[in-house]
Design an enzyme around this catalytic site. Structure first.
Site: not given
Ligand code: DON
Length: 583
Positions: A118, A392, A410, A434, A463-464, A484-485
């Site tokens: 990340r 993403t 992403t 984010d 993050s998701s 897709g967030g």
């Protein structure tokens, strides 16, 4: 025409593997309730089956690059490195070297691990950095400025994974991407359409205009598309590994771009970037093992929490897409998303109560709060979160030994910030968006200001992304994930439910229409109005606010047939250029 991958051994009809997973438990109602395909999508052309290895990604060209690595004796991590760098060339909307993401790895002996790459906040980041001169929160600074760029993690992440788990020479893995960028490739239809649509977004940066358009005009499908600056950056990564990105010419170009655009990242920030290996989040669902990404992703915790809640209901006997089915799943979503906002952030800065959130006992408490015939209220005072778009990318890989790799990475928005680093040819992320916008600022428009996810130097934004692997009785079963967030978590949940409870084959499980609830806004989003009208009417009578949410995610997945070991690749037809490629 969907791309016909050269590496595909055979195309399958969905019925062939229809009940394969469910046969381990109980086949779904009638055994024929395959998901309704999304409008305009075909099913079988995106599937492939193979006996040894399989790669499924958003770009059939990149899937073939990964597959070639497997054919040459590389393992799934090697193939992931090659696929990821190829995607940075052929799928610029989300494939990247300037972003970040997560990898879940399951080794052939059943051990599992994860790689966290990340992005990190630069060292001069502060909690109030997304406010303007008068101290007000600014969405533009947060999402559309050079201050929205996090220190990229992709190159460090793949280098770390390769160093520990790969076995093919690094240079051979990055080289195909160098050639795709320098020699060019024939623009596939989805890329042509995507770049044409992004002309206004990318066109404000001269470097992006030069990289992605010919004299300012979009490429047509079939045109040859070359990216010489990106080729030079990839060649430095090929020849010098992570040094080729975080030090030297690439680092200098990135830091200069930051200075030009008013961003915070310096060469020192780049040199300090660290990818981390972390223990996966684990759960079980009706006898299946769920292996997923821990914080700073919220995805693994949320999916285990939701599956634990849903295990208390006999979903297989409740009609798929019936009002009761959607109600129970949506209520599980609602509760997991509240916990996400309350508790989750970078584990190096905040200690989320992971054990409790993923325990069966906690799920039983939450289940007891779900009413049989009414939607629960979502109270804005608790927290609020934004609905997000869909850019993403996820890819899934299984090799001949059964090593599995699940990667989601992403740039945050489609094409990230939209700005290409001048002279280096790659797009900057806008991942700092984010982080929460401003401490304490939680409101009904969708902003949250809770502490766990406030920007601080060196911190990773929540993050998701939910790269996930499913196993059973020590054997690999499936590799799943999606972009897709915040919808990512619910997309992955539904692919798993479709397999386990819905009795679907992997392609049907991927194709089936999806829905999304994220606590706030208190709306049940359905994909292209994909739920039957009587179901929607019944849900509205229960108190749901049902809306068309457009397309939800692209879940490029693999299923391993427990009887034959066949790897079944299912590219999601929602991605126009996607492909499954096996051998
Ligand atoms: O990490 C995340 O959860 C997001 N940055 C992923 C972004 C995405 O899927 C597209 N949405 N804006």
């Amino acid at each position: 025409m969907p791309y016909q991958s050269s590496g595909t051994i055979s195309r399958i009809r969905r019925s062939v593997f229809f009940c394969a997973l469910a046969s381990l438990i109980a086949c779904g109602p009638g055994g024929t309730a395959a998901g309704t395909p999304i409008p305009g999508a075909t099913i079988s052309p995106h599937s492939a089956s193979a006996t040894k290895g399989m790669v499924v990604s958003a770009s059939a060209i990149a899937s073939d690059v990964g597959r070639n690595v497997l054919v040459a004796g590389g393992n799934a991590v090697d193939a992931a490195v090659a696929t990821a760098f190829a995607l940075s060339v052929t799928y610029p909307v989300a494939g990247n070297v300037g972003g970040g993401g997560f990898m879940v790895i399951r080794l052939p002996d059943g051990r599992a691990t994860t790689i966290d790459f990340r992005e990190m906040a630069p060292r001069s980041a502060t909690p109030s950095m997304f406010t303007n001169a008068t101290g007000e929160y600014s969405s533009t600074i947060h999402h559309r400025s050079h201050k929205s760029v996090g220190v990229p993690g992709t190159v460090a992440g793949f280098a770390l994974a390769h160093g520990k788990y790969g076995r093919t020479d690094w240079r051979r893995l990055v080289d195909p991407a160098v050639h795709l960028a320098s020699d060019g490739f024939s623009v596939p239809p989805g890329l042509a359409q995507s770049l044409a649509g992004a002309r206004a977004y990318l066109g404000i940066y001269p470097s992006s205009l030069a990289a992605f358009y010919k004299n300012g005009e979009p490429y047509n499908a079939g045109d040859r598309f070359r990216q010489p600056d990106l080729a030079a950056t990839l060649a430095r990564i090929r020849d010098h590994g992570r040094e080729g990105f975080y030090h030297g010419e690439t680092a200098r170009l990135l830091a200069a771009e930051m200075r030009r655009g008013g961003g915070l990242i310096t060469e020192a920030d780049l040199a300090a970037y660290e990818a981390k290996e972390r223990a996966p989040v684990r759960g079980t669902y009706r006898g299946y093992d769920v292996i997923s990404m821990p914080p700073p992703s919220s995805g693994g915790v949320a999916i285990v929490e939701m599956l634990n809640i849903l295990e208390g209901y006999d979903l297989a006997s409740i009609g798929h897409e019936s009002p009761r089915y959607v109600h129970l799943v949506a209520e599980a979503m609602r509760r997991a998303f509240l916990d996400r906002a309350r508790y989750l952030g970078d584990p190096d800065f905040t200690k989320p109560p992971l054990e409790r959130l993923t325990s069966k006992a906690y799920a039983a408490e939450l289940r007891a709060t779900i009413l049989d015939d009414r939607a629960s209220p979502s109270r804005p005072a608790q927290v609020a979160v934004r609905y997000e778009s869909d850019q993403t990318t996820h890819f899934s890989i299984v090799d001949a030994d059964g090593m599995a790799v699940s990667v989601t990475y992403t740039l945050e928005n489609g094409y990230g910030l939209g700005a290409v680093v001048a002279g280096a040819g790659f797009l900057l992320n806008n991942e700092m968006g984010d982080f929460n916008g401003k401490p304490g600022l939680t409101d009904t428009t969708g902003l949250i200001g809770t502490d766990p996810n406030i920007a601080l130097p060196g911190k990773r934004m929540l993050s998701s992304m939910t790269p996930t692997i499913i196993a059973r009785d020590g054997k690999l079963v499936a590799v799943v994930g999606s972009p897709g967030g915040r919808t990512i978590i619910n997309t992955v949940l539904q692919v798993v439910l479709n397999l386990v409870d819905g009795g679907m084959g992997i392609q049907a499980a991927v194709n089936a229409p999806r829905f999304h609830h994220q606590w706030l806004p208190d709306v049940l989003f359905t994909e292209h109005n994909g739920l039957p009208a009587p179901t929607v009417a019944a849900l509205e009578a229960m108190g749901y606010h049902v809306r068309d949410g457009g397309e939800q995610g692209t879940a490029h997945s693999i299923f391993v047939d427990p009887r034959t070991g066949t790897r079944v690749g299912a590219a999601d037809p929602r991605d126009a250029d996607a492909g499954a490629s096996g051998h």
